[in-house]
Design an enzyme around this catalytic site. Structure first.
Site, PDB file in Angstrom:
ATOM      1  N   SER A  82       0.819  -1.214   0.000  1.00 19.58           N
ATOM      2  CA  SER A  82       0.000   0.000   0.000  1.00 19.58           C
ATOM      3  C   SER A  82       0.854   1.267   0.000  1.00 19.58           C
ATOM      4  O   SER A  82       0.374   2.326  -0.382  1.00 19.58           O
ATOM      5  CB  SER A  82      -0.981   0.003   1.174  1.00 19.58           C
ATOM      6  OG  SER A  82      -0.306  -0.212   2.380  1.00 19.58           O
ATOM      7  N   GLU A 103       7.785   0.402  13.623  1.00 16.93           N
ATOM      8  CA  GLU A 103       8.313   1.618  12.989  1.00 16.93           C
ATOM      9  C   GLU A 103       9.559   2.163  13.675  1.00 16.93           C
ATOM     10  O   GLU A 103      10.391   2.801  13.029  1.00 16.93           O
ATOM     11  CB  GLU A 103       7.227   2.700  12.939  1.00 16.93           C
ATOM     12  CG  GLU A 103       6.054   2.364  12.028  1.00 16.93           C
ATOM     13  CD  GLU A 103       5.073   1.387  12.665  1.00 16.93           C
ATOM     14  OE1 GLU A 103       5.138   1.181  13.900  1.00 16.93           O
ATOM     15  OE2 GLU A 103       4.243   0.820  11.934  1.00 16.93           O
ATOM     16  N   PHE A 128       2.621   6.636  11.149  1.00 20.44           N
ATOM     17  CA  PHE A 128       3.487   5.708  11.886  1.00 20.44           C
ATOM     18  C   PHE A 128       4.960   6.001  11.595  1.00 20.44           C
ATOM     19  O   PHE A 128       5.804   5.970  12.489  1.00 20.44           O
ATOM     20  CB  PHE A 128       3.133   4.268  11.529  1.00 20.44           C
ATOM     21  CG  PHE A 128       1.638   4.044  11.460  1.00 20.44           C
ATOM     22  CD1 PHE A 128       0.817   4.568  12.457  1.00 20.44           C
ATOM     23  CD2 PHE A 128       1.055   3.381  10.402  1.00 20.44           C
ATOM     24  CE1 PHE A 128      -0.555   4.400  12.392  1.00 20.44           C
ATOM     25  CE2 PHE A 128      -0.321   3.215  10.337  1.00 20.44           C
ATOM     26  CZ  PHE A 128      -1.134   3.720  11.330  1.00 20.44           C
ATOM     27  N   HIS A 154      -0.294   8.006   2.686  1.00 18.00           N
ATOM     28  CA  HIS A 154      -1.372   8.242   3.643  1.00 18.00           C
ATOM     29  C   HIS A 154      -1.179   9.496   4.506  1.00 18.00           C
ATOM     30  O   HIS A 154      -1.411   9.485   5.713  1.00 18.00           O
ATOM     31  CB  HIS A 154      -1.582   7.022   4.544  1.00 18.00           C
ATOM     32  CG  HIS A 154      -2.086   5.813   3.805  1.00 18.00           C
ATOM     33  ND1 HIS A 154      -1.373   5.218   2.776  1.00 18.00           N
ATOM     34  CD2 HIS A 154      -3.225   5.088   3.939  1.00 18.00           C
ATOM     35  CE1 HIS A 154      -2.051   4.177   2.315  1.00 18.00           C
ATOM     36  NE2 HIS A 154      -3.185   4.070   2.985  1.00 18.00           N
ATOM     37  N   ARG A 212      -2.481   9.027  -0.210  1.00 20.17           N
ATOM     38  CA  ARG A 212      -3.024   7.761  -0.681  1.00 20.17           C
ATOM     39  C   ARG A 212      -3.968   7.951  -1.867  1.00 20.17           C
ATOM     40  O   ARG A 212      -3.972   7.169  -2.800  1.00 20.17           O
ATOM     41  CB  ARG A 212      -3.791   7.112   0.474  1.00 20.17           C
ATOM     42  CG  ARG A 212      -4.575   5.896   0.081  1.00 20.17           C
ATOM     43  CD  ARG A 212      -5.442   5.406   1.249  1.00 20.17           C
ATOM     44  NE  ARG A 212      -6.360   4.376   0.773  1.00 20.17           N
ATOM     45  CZ  ARG A 212      -7.524   4.606   0.210  1.00 20.17           C
ATOM     46  NH1 ARG A 212      -7.945   5.841   0.033  1.00 20.17           N
ATOM     47  NH2 ARG A 212      -8.289   3.617  -0.203  1.00 20.17           N
TER      48      ARG A 212
END
Lengths: 359, 275
Positions: A82, A103, A128, A154, A212
């Site tokens: 993604s 992370e 994140f 994102h 995104r």
């Protein structure tokens, strides 16, 4: 006392010396649109323009870099597909590191690779990547000036239905406050690709912010891109409208729609740090009013950075349009843009209000 | 590096402990217990085990020594000064303005420390990065990572422990300073870590427990890791915090304080007596 103050000011942000001539890429007052930018054909036609998520461009950029440079390593944290790190992973599995949902470790491992001479690209969702691992970023990357490139997907309300936990609207604030960080927020997928390519030979930590959602791709392969050089996409005289990310596209549309009443100067401020002080101050001197638009909290974002700069160098009214210090909600990106005023119509309305208030 | 005998290493460790006391007295702030507890291991590393060259600190085939718990850096600075990385006279500048000997190590000021550190739990991740980099290059050097027991309360340490096992980082050796103390008290009261060895075994590491104050055992253990080819190695060093200074030993209150002039005098007297 005065020299101490001057010293403090000089160490702060290391602004380039201002020479207030016309910005290099602007065609001056008469030209509405600078053709130096090679925009896509009929780029203002929102219905027919090609739409693509910035993360795709960033992913392609990393895969291109992998082919060019053997020291490029890409790291993912369970979001390889993604966040489009998988374009690289499929081609160069031996230089792809999957750290899992971790992370902090993503950052620490990237730091170790950078210390040892590799050029690591750490890739995951902005919330994140930057939020979860901020202190490791500060200590293991920024403080020792390691060249780690953080590539997000994102970012912003454009994240949509995942909701506020995933809609990162503070990432610019918490990266630009770290000494030595370069912060880039590309305007479309093509510019995201170019930003990734441009980040390779740089020094120190770099953040490249991507969304995104599919957004219009109005720049082309021929459009120039230089880190740290703001792009005056459209010359104007009444108000300077500055954006980053997909909101630059709305500003170009708004400028076109209002062209008979108001002359907008549209600047794509893709590099939020270091700021292109010369271009920004030159434009502020010309128009006397500055409107900033971004999919980020108005506190600490690009609008704040511009306001800080102009407060010191050339104070003019500045309006920060963006996410007004709230957590949003689930919904499609389009619905969120509408509700929170970040779409073209909302941006236009708020811009006109600003102009009424400062007149 | 000159190949020191066990007796020479023991003598060097004692000198290093004395210089740690002097440095802490001069600085007036810093950590006492950890550096004294790790003095034997640092001596074995810098004077026997590590492949390194103080004249070429960035020699590409050197072993990488990553200090995760940066607060024990006094022992590293003293060992480095003794090894010839910089003049011993510079030790007086520790924690002072314009010094390259920061309170916690700074890579930009002293690149030979390999990493900046201080905030706990971050070193093992970085050591994994170094080890992955070496594997990608087919390089033969070893990555050593020194961690504290207390920083195993940080989740990030375990994220790295999983990764080292997944990527079979057999070129990575971790030495845990298992001294059972942390700032607020005894580790098993603050947040229990045991069974630490079993945890590491479960995470896929080869675990060795070591008496870090027996120089012969230290040298044979550290030199022996080269032969372990299957897994990353975790050496749990059951250190005595404050080792060598009786009134500091095993007392957590000496974690983050330095001796006053009188205490330093007593400490040096005791160390000289043991030499």
């Amino acid at each position: 006392m005065q020299s101490r103050l001057r010293q403090l000011c000089e160490s702060y942000e290391e602004l380039p010396k201002l020479s207030l001539g016309a910005p290099k890429l602007s065609l001056g007052r008469t030209a509405k649109v600078s053709m130096n930018y090679y925009f896509s054909k009929n780029y203002l036609d929102e219905k027919n323009i090609q739409q693509e998520p910035m993360r795709n461009g960033a992913g392609l950029g990393m895969a291109e870099l992998g082919a060019q440079h053997k020291d490029v390593v890409v790291l993912a944290a369970d979001t390889a597909e993604s966040s489009r790190a998988h374009y690289f992973a499929e081609k160069f599995p031996e230089r792809f590191i999957q750290v899992g949902v971790a992370e902090q470790n993503l950052t620490g491992v990237a730091s170790g690779l950078a210390y040892d001479g590799k050029v690591p690209y750490a890739v995951t969702y902005a919330a994140f990547l930057i939020g979860r691992a901020w202190e490791p970023i500060r200590t293991t990357v920024a403080y020792p000036e390691n060249h780690v490139v953080f590539v997000s997907s994102h970012a912003g309300l454009a994240t949509g239905p995942d909701g506020p936990t995933h809609q990162m609207t503070e990432d610019i604030a918490i990266t630009r406050c770290l000494p030595g960080f370069t912060v880039i927020a590309p305007c479309d997928a093509e510019q995201a690709r170019k930003a990734v390519l441009a980040s390779y030979p740089m020094k120190g930590p770099v953040y490249i912010r991507n969304c995104r959602e599919k957004t219009p791709v109005f720049t082309t392969k021929k459009t120039p891109f230089e880190v740290g050089k703001a792009q005056v996409l459209r010359s104007g005289t009444d108000v300077t409208a500055i954006g980053h990310g997909y909101m630059v596209y709305w500003l170009l549309q708004v400028a076109e729609e209002l062209k008979d009443k108001i002359s907008l100067e549209v600047i794509n401020l893709h590099t939020v740090k270091p700021l292109d002080a010369q271009t920004l101050v030159t434009s502020a001197k010309k128009t006397g009013k500055v409107f900033c638009a971004e999919d980020h909290n108005i506190i600490g974002g690009m609008g704040s950075a511009v306001a800080e700069l102009l407060a010191e160098k050339f104070p003019v009214p500045v309006f920060r349009h963006g996410v007004r210090d709230v957590f949003a909600e689930s919904g499609s990106a389009k619905e969120l843009w509408g509700k929170y005023g970040l779409d073209k119509e909302g941006t236009k309305k708020i811009l006109l209000e600003f102009l009424r208030n400062v007149k | 590096m000159q190949n020191y005998t066990i007796q020479e290493l023991e003598k060097k460790a004692n000198e290093i402990r004395q210089d740690i006391i002097k440095l802490l007295l001069e600085a007036g702030s810093g950590h006492s217990a950890g550096p004294l507890g790790m003095a034997d291991i640092f001596t074995a590393l810098y004077f026997r085990v590590l492949k390194h060259n103080p004249e070429k600190p960035k020699w590409k085939d050197r072993d990488r020594l990553i200090l995760s718990n940066g607060h024990i850096v006094p022992v590293r600075y003293v060992a480095m000064a003794h090894a010839g990385y910089f003049p011993k006279s510079e030790l007086k500048t520790f924690r002072k303005i314009n010094s390259k000997l920061e309170g916690h190590p700074s890579y930009k000021k002293l690149p030979a420390v390999e990493t900046s550190s201080g905030p706990l739990g971050e070193g093992l991740s970085q050591a994994c990065g170094f080890a992955l980099s070496a594997k990608m290059d087919g390089a033969k050097h070893r990555v050593w990572c020194l961690t504290s027991d207390g920083e195993h309360q940080e989740g990030m340490t375990w994220e790295a422990a999983m990764l080292a096992s997944k990527y079979r980082l057999t070129n990575l050796t971790q030495i845990i300073d298992r001294n059972n103390i942390q700032i607020d008290g005894v580790t098993e009261d603050i947040m229990p870590l045991e069974p630490l060895a079993e945890k590491y075994r479960a995470f896929g590491w080869h675990v060795i427990e070591m008496n870090p104050h027996d120089m012969e055992e230290v040298v044979s253990t550290l030199e022996g890791v080269e032969g372990i080819q299957e897994k990353p190695v975790c050496i749990i060093a059951n250190t005595i915090p404050g080792k060598g200074v009786s009134f500091m030993e095993n007392d957590y209150k000496w974690h983050g304080v330095t001796p006053n002039a009188e205490q330093a005098k007593a400490a040096l007297r005791e160390l000289r007596g043991a030499a």
